[in-house]
Design an enzyme around this catalytic site. Structure first.
Site, mmCIF file in Angstrom:
data_model
loop_
_atom_site.group_PDB
_atom_site.id
_atom_site.type_symbol
_atom_site.label_atom_id
_atom_site.label_comp_id
_atom_site.label_asym_id
_atom_site.label_seq_id
_atom_site.Cartn_x
_atom_site.Cartn_y
_atom_site.Cartn_z
ATOM 1 N N HIS A 1 -33.748 12.249 2.673
ATOM 2 C CA HIS A 1 -32.747 12.015 1.631
ATOM 3 C C HIS A 1 -33.338 11.981 0.230
ATOM 4 O O HIS A 1 -32.632 11.662 -0.729
ATOM 5 C CB HIS A 1 -32.011 10.706 1.903
ATOM 6 C CG HIS A 1 -31.239 10.711 3.187
ATOM 7 N ND1 HIS A 1 -30.186 11.552 3.425
ATOM 8 C CD2 HIS A 1 -31.393 9.972 4.325
ATOM 9 C CE1 HIS A 1 -29.695 11.347 4.636
ATOM 10 N NE2 HIS A 1 -30.416 10.393 5.209
ATOM 11 N N GLU B 1 -29.515 7.534 16.192
ATOM 12 C CA GLU B 1 -28.545 7.234 15.142
ATOM 13 C C GLU B 1 -27.193 7.907 15.354
ATOM 14 O O GLU B 1 -26.386 7.998 14.418
ATOM 15 C CB GLU B 1 -29.105 7.608 13.767
ATOM 16 C CG GLU B 1 -29.587 9.035 13.632
ATOM 17 C CD GLU B 1 -30.186 9.314 12.262
ATOM 18 O OE1 GLU B 1 -29.938 8.525 11.325
ATOM 19 O OE2 GLU B 1 -30.904 10.308 12.121
ATOM 20 N N ASP C 1 -25.707 5.875 10.205
ATOM 21 C CA ASP C 1 -25.208 7.055 10.922
ATOM 22 C C ASP C 1 -24.637 6.666 12.279
ATOM 23 O O ASP C 1 -23.690 7.300 12.762
ATOM 24 C CB ASP C 1 -26.330 8.079 11.082
ATOM 25 C CG ASP C 1 -26.627 8.811 9.786
ATOM 26 O OD1 ASP C 1 -25.781 9.605 9.353
ATOM 27 O OD2 ASP C 1 -27.698 8.596 9.214
#
Length: 255
Positions: free
Chosen positions: A51, A151, A177
């Protein structure tokens, strides 16, 4: 020369908790944080490549800064690609975090990218960590840390088969997530999400494997009680708490 110890991996092997800190992506910041890490038993630095902007062009200096202070550089990459996994290791990472690993075949792909033959299929190259180490490719597998993110609800449904895959060091249960995949986007404290995640932690521990979690001081006890051995925490709350404490002190003593 010998390979630098992988502090996070060594702690897990000894049955201890490995604390890994995220929130820094500049080598000078990591270097400044080094004395604090060394004084407070911090095992690793989480370098964010899913990210954020950590990539091959920046990893050399980031991992060198970690090495100076004996902190394991643990890099989250953005896809389960064998080439990306071993390129990241080649750039100096001691640990790899792979997102969205949802079945045993995907977990084995992580191993194939992260370990040299005959265990895996990692390309034959002496990484930055291996410069000057004549037997690097014979010993490197013992020093590389492989973390997979559980996740998605499908990963939970396939957890038993995933846990059977050897060479994975940490099965990291990631809340955001996970909640989204259950239809509870943004609500990691929804009772259904909490109980499903708790069950995942229990099953990982029952299988004799290491679990990982994201936490702060407020919820660390929950995850430790569930058996988590790999704790990711952010530097942000520490800075905020320190700033608030100092500001309160100054204001209370000002004339």
């Amino acid at each position: 020369m010998q390979l630098r110890p992988n502090r996070a991996k060594d702690k897990l092997a000894a049955g201890e908790v490995a604390i890994v800190v995220g929130g820094m992506s500049d080598p000078d910041a990591i270097d400044a944080f080094g004395p604090i890490a060394a004084a407070n038993d911090i095992a690793g630095m989480w370098l964010e490549g899913e990210h954020a902007g950590v990539d091959a062009s920046t990893l050399g200096n980031l991992t060198r800064a970690c090495d100076l202070w004996g902190i394991s550089p643990v890099v989250r990459i953005n896809e389960n690609s064998q080439g990306l996994i071993y390129r990241t290791l080649d750039c100096g990472a001691q640990g790899i975090v792979v997102p969205h690993v949802n079945n045993a075949a995907e977990a084995r792909n992580v191993v194939d990218g992260g370990k040299f033959p005959p265990i895996g299929k990692r390309g034959a190259y002496t990484s930055r960590q291996g410069h000057g180490v004549s037997n690097y490719m014979n010993v490197a597998d013992d020093y590389s840390l492989l973390v997979i993110l559980i996740e998605d609800i499908i990963a939970y449904e396939n957890l038993d088969e995933i846990l059977e895959v050897d060479q994975i060091d940490v099965f990291f249960v990631a809340p955001s997530d996970f909640a989204a995949s259950m239809g509870h986007t943004g609500d990691i404290n929804h009772p259904e999400v909490v109980e499903t995640m708790n069950d995942a932690f229990r099953r990982i521990e029952a299988a004799g494997r290491n679990s990982g979690a994201t936490c702060g001081q407020g919820d660390a006890e929950r995850y430790l009680d569930l058996g988590a051995k790999f704790l990711l925490t952010s530097i942000g709350p520490w800075l905020a708490a320190g700033a608030a404490s100092f500001s309160d002190f100054v204001n209370s003593h000002s004339r």
